[in-house]
Structures are given as C-alpha cells and as structure tokens.
Design a protein around this motif. Structure first.
Motif, PDB file in Angstrom:
ATOM      1  N   TRP A 166      -4.781 -40.723 -12.969  1.00 60.23           N
ATOM      2  CA  TRP A 166      -6.003 -39.953 -12.741  1.00 60.23           C
ATOM      3  C   TRP A 166      -5.719 -38.472 -12.514  1.00 60.23           C
ATOM      4  CZ3 TRP A 166      -9.633 -42.910 -14.333  1.00 60.23           C
ATOM      5  CH2 TRP A 166      -9.588 -44.284 -14.090  1.00 60.23           C
ATOM      6  N   THR A 167      -4.507 -38.143 -12.107  1.00 55.94           N
ATOM      7  CA  THR A 167      -4.209 -36.754 -11.764  1.00 55.94           C
ATOM      8  C   THR A 167      -3.163 -36.110 -12.666  1.00 55.94           C
ATOM      9  OG1 THR A 167      -2.531 -37.476 -10.160  1.00 55.94           O
ATOM     10  CG2 THR A 167      -4.777 -37.140  -9.342  1.00 55.94           C
ATOM     11  N   VAL A 168      -2.513 -36.883 -13.526  1.00 62.10           N
ATOM     12  CA  VAL A 168      -1.487 -36.313 -14.389  1.00 62.10           C
ATOM     13  C   VAL A 168      -2.112 -35.266 -15.308  1.00 62.10           C
ATOM     14  CG1 VAL A 168      -1.752 -38.050 -16.214  1.00 62.10           C
ATOM     15  CG2 VAL A 168       0.443 -36.884 -15.918  1.00 62.10           C
ATOM     16  N   ASP A 169      -1.385 -34.196 -15.559  1.00 64.31           N
ATOM     17  CA  ASP A 169      -1.886 -33.080 -16.355  1.00 64.31           C
ATOM     18  C   ASP A 169      -2.112 -33.515 -17.798  1.00 64.31           C
ATOM     19  OD1 ASP A 169      -2.577 -30.683 -17.420  1.00 64.31           O
ATOM     20  OD2 ASP A 169      -0.777 -29.606 -16.800  1.00 64.31           O
ATOM     21  N   ALA A 170      -3.317 -33.265 -18.297  1.00 70.94           N
ATOM     22  CA  ALA A 170      -3.661 -33.654 -19.666  1.00 70.94           C
ATOM     23  C   ALA A 170      -3.177 -32.650 -20.698  1.00 70.94           C
ATOM     24  CB  ALA A 170      -5.173 -33.832 -19.799  1.00 70.94           C
ATOM     25  N   LYS A 171      -2.536 -31.568 -20.259  1.00 75.11           N
ATOM     26  CA  LYS A 171      -2.087 -30.547 -21.203  1.00 75.11           C
ATOM     27  C   LYS A 171      -0.723 -30.870 -21.800  1.00 75.11           C
ATOM     28  CE  LYS A 171      -4.621 -26.808 -18.913  1.00 75.11           C
ATOM     29  NZ  LYS A 171      -4.504 -25.493 -18.230  1.00 75.11           N
ATOM     30  N   GLY A 172       0.035 -31.709 -21.136  1.00 75.38           N
ATOM     31  CA  GLY A 172       1.363 -32.032 -21.634  1.00 75.38           C
ATOM     32  C   GLY A 172       1.355 -33.265 -22.516  1.00 75.38           C
ATOM     33  N   GLY A 173       2.466 -33.497 -23.186  1.00 71.70           N
ATOM     34  CA  GLY A 173       2.605 -34.695 -24.004  1.00 71.70           C
ATOM     35  C   GLY A 173       2.086 -34.516 -25.416  1.00 71.70           C
ATOM     36  N   ARG A 178      -2.807 -36.812 -25.035  1.00 70.79           N
ATOM     37  CA  ARG A 178      -3.819 -35.902 -24.496  1.00 70.79           C
ATOM     38  C   ARG A 178      -5.225 -36.398 -24.815  1.00 70.79           C
ATOM     39  NH1 ARG A 178      -0.419 -32.062 -26.946  1.00 70.79           N
ATOM     40  NH2 ARG A 178      -2.039 -31.588 -28.488  1.00 70.79           N
ATOM     41  N   LYS A 179      -5.419 -36.887 -26.035  1.00 63.96           N
ATOM     42  CA  LYS A 179      -6.731 -37.417 -26.408  1.00 63.96           C
ATOM     43  C   LYS A 179      -7.062 -38.666 -25.590  1.00 63.96           C
ATOM     44  CE  LYS A 179      -8.858 -36.427 -29.858  1.00 63.96           C
ATOM     45  NZ  LYS A 179     -10.045 -35.580 -30.126  1.00 63.96           N
ATOM     46  N   LEU A 180      -6.048 -39.474 -25.317  1.00 64.73           N
ATOM     47  CA  LEU A 180      -6.260 -40.689 -24.537  1.00 64.73           C
ATOM     48  C   LEU A 180      -6.674 -40.354 -23.110  1.00 64.73           C
ATOM     49  CD1 LEU A 180      -6.017 -43.729 -25.144  1.00 64.73           C
ATOM     50  CD2 LEU A 180      -3.726 -43.656 -24.173  1.00 64.73           C
ATOM     51  N   LEU A 181      -6.056 -39.331 -22.538  1.00 65.82           N
ATOM     52  CA  LEU A 181      -6.390 -38.949 -21.166  1.00 65.82           C
ATOM     53  C   LEU A 181      -7.819 -38.416 -21.047  1.00 65.82           C
ATOM     54  CD1 LEU A 181      -3.113 -37.253 -19.872  1.00 65.82           C
ATOM     55  CD2 LEU A 181      -4.017 -39.513 -19.292  1.00 65.82           C
ATOM     56  N   ARG A 182      -8.374 -37.944 -22.131  1.00 72.46           N
ATOM     57  CA  ARG A 182      -9.754 -37.463 -22.089  1.00 72.46           C
ATOM     58  C   ARG A 182     -10.755 -38.590 -21.868  1.00 72.46           C
ATOM     59  NH1 ARG A 182      -9.918 -33.104 -27.132  1.00 72.46           N
ATOM     60  NH2 ARG A 182      -8.285 -31.710 -26.334  1.00 72.46           N
TER      61      ARG A 182
END
Length: 213
Positions: A166-173, A178-182
């Motif tokens: 829930w808190t991992v940065d969505a800008k990396g990887g 990144r699309k999955l974290l959205r």
C-alpha cells in the motif's frame, strides 16, 4: 562464457521481444503494435463467419463465447492499452450490428450493450473493467503474500523489500508493475485484514477488519 553455455545446453539464443504461448515477452511497455496478433486473430474469426448467415442472437453468442475468450487470455497477462481496447470494441460493435453486411448501425450505445441483461443490457463484458478485474487478481496474490507463486516471491524480493504494497513507491520498477500499483485505489475499499499472527499484516498500513483482533 555465453557461447559455451549455449553449446553445452544446446539452447537457441533469442532476443526480446519474442512470443511465448501466443503472448509477447517484452522488456518495455506494451504498445498497440505488440497487440496486433490479438486484433488479427479477432479479424480472422469474424472473417471466418462471413459465409454463415447468422442471426443477431447468433452473433451475440459468438462475441460472448469466442471473441471475449480471446480478450480474456490477453487481459489476464497485460493491462491493455486503451487504443487496443477501443479497437477490439470497434470490431465487436461492427460484427454485432452489421454482421457480414455493409449496412446497419448501432441501435444503442456500447456502454448500454455492456450492461448485465437484468439491467437491460446484452451481457457483453466491458473490456476495460474486465481487464482491471483480472489484473487485480495478481495484485491480490501479492497482498496475500502467496508464497506458492514464484512471481509473488520475486515481487517481494525485488520491488517490496519488506515494504507494504500500500505504501511502496509506484514510480519505481517496470511499466507493468507501475500500472499494477495504480489498481490499489480500486481494491482498497474492499479489503480488510484480520491481524492474526501478524506475519502478513502491517499494523500501520493495512486496513483493519472490524473484528481484527
């Protein structure tokens, strides 16, 4: 060293992008051109039905049972570009209303067609919503820390590194990660945790169940 291993193992060296089980393996973001095999397969199926005089109900059933199954296979693996979704829906819409005829026009909006039958629609799945639901399953496996999945173990080791999903940065990887974290914001309202022994629960970041303790 590489040549020695290839010779010893008798492997053939490949280069990305390549195809595996009908899907592209990529080192970059999925583009519309990468999805051309999906569109071509849909075109091929529709063209194969040209010689058959199908009723409206028959075309509707083929869309639900055949064309949607082709989409599901891709939608389980990738977050599809919106341009691809529009292209698929255009083909379905044309086939539904016109069939193999050059005449005809949509009778109702496609969004109404994609409603459940009990709500006045025709029960065709909304591809964008279906894609998000299928991909959310992967995120759910990460949230559950499903250790039977090698992919989940790799995500935990490479991207999470003892952090909460829930808190991992969505800008990396990668682009896909990144699309999955959205999708987190869509899942969060429906997820609550029981603390249990605390092995897969973050007391600070994870949403609590009303009877969490």
């Amino acid at each position: 060293m590489r040549e020695h291993l290839l010779a010893a193992l008798q492997f053939q060296e490949g280069h990305l992008p390549l195809r595996y089980l009908g899907l592209p393996l990529l080192a970059s973001r999925l583009s519309i051109s990468d999805c051309q095999p999906l569109l071509l397969k849909i075109d091929s199926r529709i063209k194969g039905w040209d010689s058959i005089q199908l009723s409206f109900a028959g075309r509707l059933q083929l869309i639900k049972s055949v064309l949607m199954s082709l989409n599901v296979y891709w939608a389980m693996a990738f977050i599809l570009p919106k341009g691809v979704i529009r292209a698929v829906e255009k083909r379905m819409r044309h086939f539904l209303w016109k069939g193999n005829s050059a005449v005809g026009y949509p009778k109702v909006a496609w969004s109404d067609v994609c409603r459940p039958m009990e709500e006045g629609g025709l029960g065709i799945r909304d591809i964008l919503a279906l894609n998000k639901a299928l991909m959310s399953r992967h995120l759910w496996n990460v949230i559950q820390s499903n250790q039977s999945s090698i992919w989940v173990q790799w995500i935990a080791h490479t991207h999470l590194r003892h952090k909460s999903v829930w808190t991992v940065d969505a800008k990396g990887g990668s682009w896909g990660w990144r699309k999955l974290l959205r999708l987190r914001s869509a899942l969060l309202p429906y997820i609550e945790f029981k603390v249990g022994n605390g092995e897969i629960f973050s007391i600070w970041h994870d949403p609590w169940h009303s009877s969490a303790l």
